[in-house]
Design a protein around this motif. Structure first.
Motif, mmCIF file in Angstrom:
data_model
loop_
_atom_site.group_PDB
_atom_site.id
_atom_site.type_symbol
_atom_site.label_atom_id
_atom_site.label_comp_id
_atom_site.label_asym_id
_atom_site.label_seq_id
_atom_site.Cartn_x
_atom_site.Cartn_y
_atom_site.Cartn_z
ATOM 1 N N GLU A 128 32.499 39.623 45.638
ATOM 2 C CA GLU A 128 32.291 39.373 44.213
ATOM 3 C C GLU A 128 32.168 40.686 43.449
ATOM 4 N N LYS A 129 32.923 40.804 42.353
ATOM 5 C CA LYS A 129 32.886 42.001 41.524
ATOM 6 C C LYS A 129 32.613 41.600 40.077
ATOM 7 N N ASN A 130 32.430 42.596 39.219
ATOM 8 C CA ASN A 130 32.095 42.308 37.825
ATOM 9 C C ASN A 130 33.198 41.548 37.100
ATOM 10 N N CYS A 131 34.443 41.887 37.378
ATOM 11 C CA CYS A 131 35.584 41.229 36.736
ATOM 12 C C CYS A 131 36.464 40.618 37.823
ATOM 13 N N MET A 132 36.441 39.292 37.913
ATOM 14 C CA MET A 132 37.179 38.592 38.963
ATOM 15 C C MET A 132 38.302 37.749 38.366
ATOM 16 N N LEU A 133 39.397 37.651 39.105
ATOM 17 C CA LEU A 133 40.503 36.797 38.708
ATOM 18 C C LEU A 133 40.228 35.354 39.117
ATOM 19 N N ASN A 134 40.609 34.436 38.271
ATOM 20 C CA ASN A 134 40.517 33.012 38.590
ATOM 21 C C ASN A 134 41.720 32.647 39.459
ATOM 22 N N PRO A 135 41.498 32.230 40.724
ATOM 23 C CA PRO A 135 42.622 31.931 41.611
ATOM 24 C C PRO A 135 43.561 30.852 41.072
ATOM 25 N N THR A 137 44.319 30.218 37.797
ATOM 26 C CA THR A 137 45.136 30.643 36.655
ATOM 27 C C THR A 137 45.716 32.039 36.803
ATOM 28 N N GLY A 138 45.102 32.848 37.690
ATOM 29 C CA GLY A 138 45.547 34.230 37.828
ATOM 30 C C GLY A 138 45.052 35.134 36.715
ATOM 31 N N LYS A 139 44.152 34.612 35.847
ATOM 32 C CA LYS A 139 43.627 35.386 34.731
ATOM 33 C C LYS A 139 42.172 35.777 34.986
ATOM 34 N N LEU A 140 41.708 36.800 34.245
ATOM 35 C CA LEU A 140 40.328 37.253 34.402
ATOM 36 C C LEU A 140 39.339 36.200 33.913
ATOM 37 N N ARG A 141 38.195 36.117 34.603
ATOM 38 C CA ARG A 141 37.092 35.281 34.146
ATOM 39 C C ARG A 141 36.245 36.113 33.179
ATOM 40 N N TRP A 142 36.273 35.742 31.915
ATOM 41 C CA TRP A 142 35.590 36.536 30.896
ATOM 42 C C TRP A 142 34.136 36.088 30.762
ATOM 43 N N ASN A 143 33.252 36.756 31.505
ATOM 44 C CA ASN A 143 31.818 36.525 31.387
ATOM 45 C C ASN A 143 31.144 37.789 30.853
ATOM 46 N N LEU A 144 29.825 37.748 30.691
ATOM 47 C CA LEU A 144 29.109 38.880 30.095
ATOM 48 C C LEU A 144 29.262 40.150 30.922
ATOM 49 N N ARG A 145 29.203 40.017 32.255
ATOM 50 C CA ARG A 145 29.335 41.200 33.120
ATOM 51 C C ARG A 145 30.691 41.867 32.935
ATOM 52 N N VAL A 173 41.353 53.887 36.001
ATOM 53 C CA VAL A 173 41.897 53.436 37.291
ATOM 54 C C VAL A 173 40.805 53.293 38.349
ATOM 55 N N PRO A 174 39.964 54.322 38.590
ATOM 56 C CA PRO A 174 38.892 54.132 39.586
ATOM 57 C C PRO A 174 37.911 53.028 39.201
ATOM 58 N N ALA A 175 37.612 52.890 37.900
ATOM 59 C CA ALA A 175 36.672 51.857 37.468
ATOM 60 C C ALA A 175 37.245 50.462 37.697
ATOM 61 N N PHE A 176 38.516 50.275 37.381
ATOM 62 C CA PHE A 176 39.159 48.992 37.624
ATOM 63 C C PHE A 176 39.155 48.645 39.108
ATOM 64 N N ARG A 177 39.402 49.647 39.945
ATOM 65 C CA ARG A 177 39.400 49.421 41.393
ATOM 66 C C ARG A 177 38.002 49.051 41.880
ATOM 67 N N GLN A 178 36.993 49.673 41.274
ATOM 68 C CA GLN A 178 35.611 49.446 41.702
ATOM 69 C C GLN A 178 35.069 48.100 41.237
ATOM 70 N N PHE A 179 35.406 47.704 39.997
ATOM 71 C CA PHE A 179 34.739 46.559 39.377
ATOM 72 C C PHE A 179 35.609 45.314 39.225
ATOM 73 N N SER A 180 36.846 45.328 39.710
ATOM 74 C CA SER A 180 37.687 44.136 39.595
ATOM 75 C C SER A 180 38.496 43.950 40.878
ATOM 76 N N ASN A 181 39.081 42.753 41.016
ATOM 77 C CA ASN A 181 39.968 42.498 42.159
ATOM 78 C C ASN A 181 41.428 42.392 41.710
ATOM 79 N N ILE A 182 41.747 43.078 40.605
ATOM 80 C CA ILE A 182 43.130 43.148 40.126
ATOM 81 C C ILE A 182 43.939 44.025 41.084
ATOM 82 N N THR A 183 45.199 43.692 41.279
ATOM 83 C CA THR A 183 46.056 44.479 42.168
ATOM 84 C C THR A 183 46.263 45.882 41.604
#
Length: 268
Positions: A128-135, A137-145, A173-183
């Motif tokens: 689990e990361k701060n910004c996760m993709l919805n399996p 829809t393939g889109k980000l789950r927009w929550n407060l985190r 780039v490093p922040a996206f890698r750290q806080f999301s599961n985007i490719t």
């Protein structure tokens, strides 16, 4: 003229290959290679990075890789904080600004090298990361985190963009890698979108306030766009991990040279 062209191609190529790094090397290239001051080099670097990144962003949009909502959020906050960075840059001495820039380069180089060299730190897809993709829809789950994380990344990258002319991709780039599961392909494409928007709006502001770009600067900008084309073409054919290690080593060397040249000019 030839040196400006070669440096521009190299910077654009790095940006196209990694989605970051072009900006962090653009100012040192202009300062060490062409003799610009940091303040003079900043708008040239921003224009080169913005133009090249825009080209890469268009390619990413065409391929459906850009997370445009996340990109717009980070870019809007980055554009707000960039003028503050420009103001700070004009309040401090060139030596202090160059030293700060070098220290940022050292930090980024060491972090990128550790990330690439440590094979064991790859995060499992289910973590689990701060910004996760919805399996579904393939889109980000927009929550407060997710909102606060992307807002913070955009704000800090904008501040550094204005202050040091670095584009911001080295943070995004490093922040996206750290806080999301985007490719990684999506991260690079989205990073290029943010860089294009933030750098573009920042450089427009500096030009409106009377900044002028010299001829060598325009050569650098034009060839950076060519380098972006070459980098985007070559990226799928090169191993990402080796690219990251190579970029980290080059950044480390350049940072050390800048520190020595700035604080011990007689040694270089």
């Amino acid at each position: 003229m030839l040196l400006a062209a070669l440096l521009g191609i190299a910077i654009g190529g790095v940006l196209g290959l990694t989605g970051a790094g072009g900006g962090i090397l653009a100012v040192p290239a202009l300062v060490l290679g062409l003799g610009f001051s940091v303040v003079t080099a900043t708008p040239v670097a921003l224009m080169a990075v913005a133009s090249a990144a825009l080209l890469g962003c268009i390619d990413g949009l065409r391929k459906g890789l850009v997370r445009y909502k996340a990109g717009l959020l980070m870019a809007s906050l980055g554009a707000l904080f960039a003028p503050l960075g420009i103001w700070v840059a004009h309040q401090v001495s060139n030596r202090l600004l160059m030293t700060l820039f070098s220290l940022v380069m050292l930090f980024i180089a060491l972090r990128m090298y550790r990330q690439a060299a440590d094979k064991s730190q790859a995060s499992p897809a289910y973590l689990e990361k701060n910004c996760m993709l919805n399996p579904a829809t393939g889109k980000l789950r927009w929550n407060l985190r997710c909102w606060t994380t992307l807002a913070a990344v955009g704000s800090v990258s904008g501040l550094f963009t204005g202050m040091l002319g670095v584009g911001g991709g080295f943070l995004i780039v490093p922040a996206f890698r750290q806080f999301s599961n985007i490719t990684m392909h999506g991260i690079v494409a989205t990073s290029l979108m943010v860089i294009a928007l933030v750098s573009g709006t920042t450089v427009i502001g500096t030009l409106v306030h009377g900044t002028r770009i010299p001829v060598l600067g325009w050569v650098f900008i034009a060839t950076a766009v060519l380098g972006m084309l070459l980098g985007r073409w070559a990226a799928p054919h090169l191993p990402a991990r080796r690219l990251q290690i190579g970029f980290a080593i080059v950044t480390l060397v350049v940072a050390m040279i800048l520190i020595i040249k700035t604080n011990f000019p007689g040694l270089v």
